[in-house]
Write a protein that holds these residues in place. Structure first.
Motif, PDB file in Angstrom:
ATOM      1  N   ARG A  26       0.836  -1.196   0.000  1.00  0.00           N
ATOM      2  CA  ARG A  26       0.000   0.000   0.000  1.00  0.00           C
ATOM      3  C   ARG A  26       0.871   1.246   0.000  1.00  0.00           C
ATOM      4  NH1 ARG A  26       2.528   2.076   3.012  1.00  0.00           N
ATOM      5  NH2 ARG A  26       2.689   1.951   5.266  1.00  0.00           N
ATOM      6  N   VAL A  27       0.314   2.285  -0.577  1.00  0.00           N
ATOM      7  CA  VAL A  27       0.906   3.620  -0.513  1.00  0.00           C
ATOM      8  C   VAL A  27      -0.114   4.493   0.195  1.00  0.00           C
ATOM      9  CG1 VAL A  27       1.746   5.605  -1.794  1.00  0.00           C
ATOM     10  CG2 VAL A  27       2.146   3.307  -2.671  1.00  0.00           C
ATOM     11  N   ASN A  28       0.296   5.137   1.263  1.00  0.00           N
ATOM     12  CA  ASN A  28      -0.628   5.987   1.997  1.00  0.00           C
ATOM     13  C   ASN A  28      -0.527   7.417   1.473  1.00  0.00           C
ATOM     14  OD1 ASN A  28      -2.569   6.556   3.879  1.00  0.00           O
ATOM     15  ND2 ASN A  28      -1.110   6.900   5.544  1.00  0.00           N
TER      16      ASN A  28
ATOM     17  N   VAL B 244       5.614   9.594  -1.743  1.00  0.00           N
ATOM     18  CA  VAL B 244       4.536   9.574  -2.727  1.00  0.00           C
ATOM     19  C   VAL B 244       4.249  11.001  -3.160  1.00  0.00           C
ATOM     20  CG1 VAL B 244       2.755   9.638  -0.905  1.00  0.00           C
ATOM     21  CG2 VAL B 244       2.171   8.800  -3.196  1.00  0.00           C
ATOM     22  N   ALA B 245       3.918  11.167  -4.427  1.00  0.00           N
ATOM     23  CA  ALA B 245       3.559  12.482  -4.962  1.00  0.00           C
ATOM     24  C   ALA B 245       2.280  12.354  -5.765  1.00  0.00           C
ATOM     25  CB  ALA B 245       4.678  13.043  -5.834  1.00  0.00           C
TER      26      ALA B 245
ATOM     27  N   ARG C 131       5.096  13.810  -0.253  1.00  0.00           N
ATOM     28  CA  ARG C 131       5.312  13.552   1.175  1.00  0.00           C
ATOM     29  C   ARG C 131       5.933  12.177   1.354  1.00  0.00           C
ATOM     30  NH1 ARG C 131       1.538   9.988   3.063  1.00  0.00           N
ATOM     31  NH2 ARG C 131       1.715  10.653   5.214  1.00  0.00           N
ATOM     32  N   LEU C 132       6.554  11.968   2.513  1.00  0.00           N
ATOM     33  CA  LEU C 132       7.001  10.618   2.837  1.00  0.00           C
ATOM     34  C   LEU C 132       5.769   9.743   3.038  1.00  0.00           C
ATOM     35  CD1 LEU C 132       6.689   9.659   6.099  1.00  0.00           C
ATOM     36  CD2 LEU C 132       8.337  11.491   6.378  1.00  0.00           C
ATOM     37  N   THR C 133       5.900   8.458   2.774  1.00  0.00           N
ATOM     38  CA  THR C 133       4.805   7.531   3.004  1.00  0.00           C
ATOM     39  C   THR C 133       5.330   6.356   3.805  1.00  0.00           C
ATOM     40  OG1 THR C 133       2.980   6.303   1.964  1.00  0.00           O
ATOM     41  CG2 THR C 133       5.101   6.228   0.845  1.00  0.00           C
TER      42      THR C 133
END
Length: 358
Positions: A21-23, A322-323, A311-313
């Motif tokens: 997952r990517v938050n 993630v951007a 941001r960092l994820t």
């Protein structure tokens, strides 16, 4: 390296897989009973299982080229085997009879990048067990079991987000999760946008990081504020009376929950990107889980045309970012950001989207 066919001396009984997952928003909120907005990754972990034919469990992880073997009544040593054993023991607690097994794991997820390879392993393993045994376990209960496997057997005091996302999310939508009620609903990505995920090249070891320390700080902040969890604080000013560093930790969680709730009401891609930037700065300054490489790689992304925010994820202390990007521009933006980031003798890479090499 052992092949699947060699490990099973033929074909396994069951295959199952689960995504990472990517938050997008909602970091370090899940163990505070808060809100999150993850999406599933195209990268997945696959588990193949079959009865072992003896009184031992045999686990193999091809990404590590590592084998774990232990008797049924004993326990796996700490490591990847702990996650798998935890899933088996949680099934047994739900009155499901699990025979000794051979378990082969393969993943395309980068381990230690903050994309929750651990949750993907747990969910894939539980899906395989569900299919093998016919256990009546729905996807939410499966996520809860995966979380308990990680807490009790891998000794990581994780929240529920990673397992819920791996069990319920897809690649095309955000999954809103309420960590307290486990209410969840599928939401569209901001209109005209797509995501970029980049790995800093700095691996993150969750159990060895300050993750558990942050969780303890949040629990203490909630106690001092007289609430069950920081999710119950809706006025950011209420945390300002806390001593440092509890004040900063609570400030991040309260404001992060508000950012997620704003995003769920439907905002433009530009506003969503602004919320992501605010989240990163809060994680850097108040929650103090960023590192130089995460700050640099997100800055390189923000410099690119078409990128709304970055941001960092994941838990931080390394791993991925993630951007949000204008649809159709992610490849070019990611490639340009990567070149600038790696010019400093770093070893970053683009995870999403897959770059074309012309």
């Amino acid at each position: 390296m052992i092949s699947l066919e060699q490990f099973f001396d033929g074909a396994p009984a069951v295959h199952a897989s689960a995504p990472g997952r990517v938050n997008l928003l909602g970091e370090h909120t899940d163990y505070n009973d808060g809100f999150m907005l993850p999406v599933a990754t195209p990268q997945r972990t696959t588990v193949a299982i079959a009865p072992s034919g003896d009184d031992h469990f045999h686990f193999y992880a091809d990404v590590l080229d590592e084998t774990v073997t232990f008797q049924r009544q004993h326990h796996a040593p700490q490591g990847f085997g702990s996650y798998i054993e935890g899933c088996i023991r949680l099934m047994e607690e739900h009155k499901v009879e699990v025979p000794p097994l051979r378990v082969y794991t393969h993943t395309t997820l980068p381990v230690g990048s903050g994309l929750s390879s651990s949750a993907a392993l747990e969910v894939a393993m539980l899906r395989a067990l569900r299919e093998l045994t016919g256990a009546q376990v729905d996807d939410v209960l499966l996520a809860q079991m995966a979380q308990q496997a990680e807490i009790r057997y891998a000794k990581v005091q994780c929240g529920i987000m990673d397992q819920m996302a791996s069990s319920l999310a897809d690649e095309e939508h955000m999954l809103f999760i309420d960590a307290r009620s486990l209410e969840h609903r599928v939401l569209p990505l901001p209109p005209g946008a797509e995501i970029i995920v980049m790995d800093t090249g700095v691996p993150r070891k969750l159990a060895g990081s300050k993750y558990n320390e942050r969780r303890s700080e949040c629990n203490e902040a909630a106690r001092l504020l007289g609430v069950q969890a920081l999710r119950d604080v809706t006025d950011p000013d209420a945390v300002e009376k806390l001593p440092s560093p509890l004040r900063e930790r609570a400030r991040h969680v309260v404001r992060e929950n508000l950012r997620v709730l704003e995003a769920t009401r439907g905002v433009s891609a530009q506003r969503f990107g602004e919320l992501m930037n605010e989240s990163h700065f809060s994680l850097r300054d108040d929650y103090q889980v960023s590192i130089e490489e995460l700050d640099v790689i997100t800055a390189r992304l923000r410099e690119q045309d078409g990128v709304y925010g970055a941001r960092l994820t994941g838990a931080g202390f390394g791993g991925a970012c993630v951007a949000l990007c204008e649809k159709g521009r992610a490849q070019a933006a990611a490639q340009a950001a990567l070149e600038r980031y790696n010019a400093g003798h770093r070893k970053g890479r683009v995870l999403i989207p897959e770059l074309s090499h012309k």
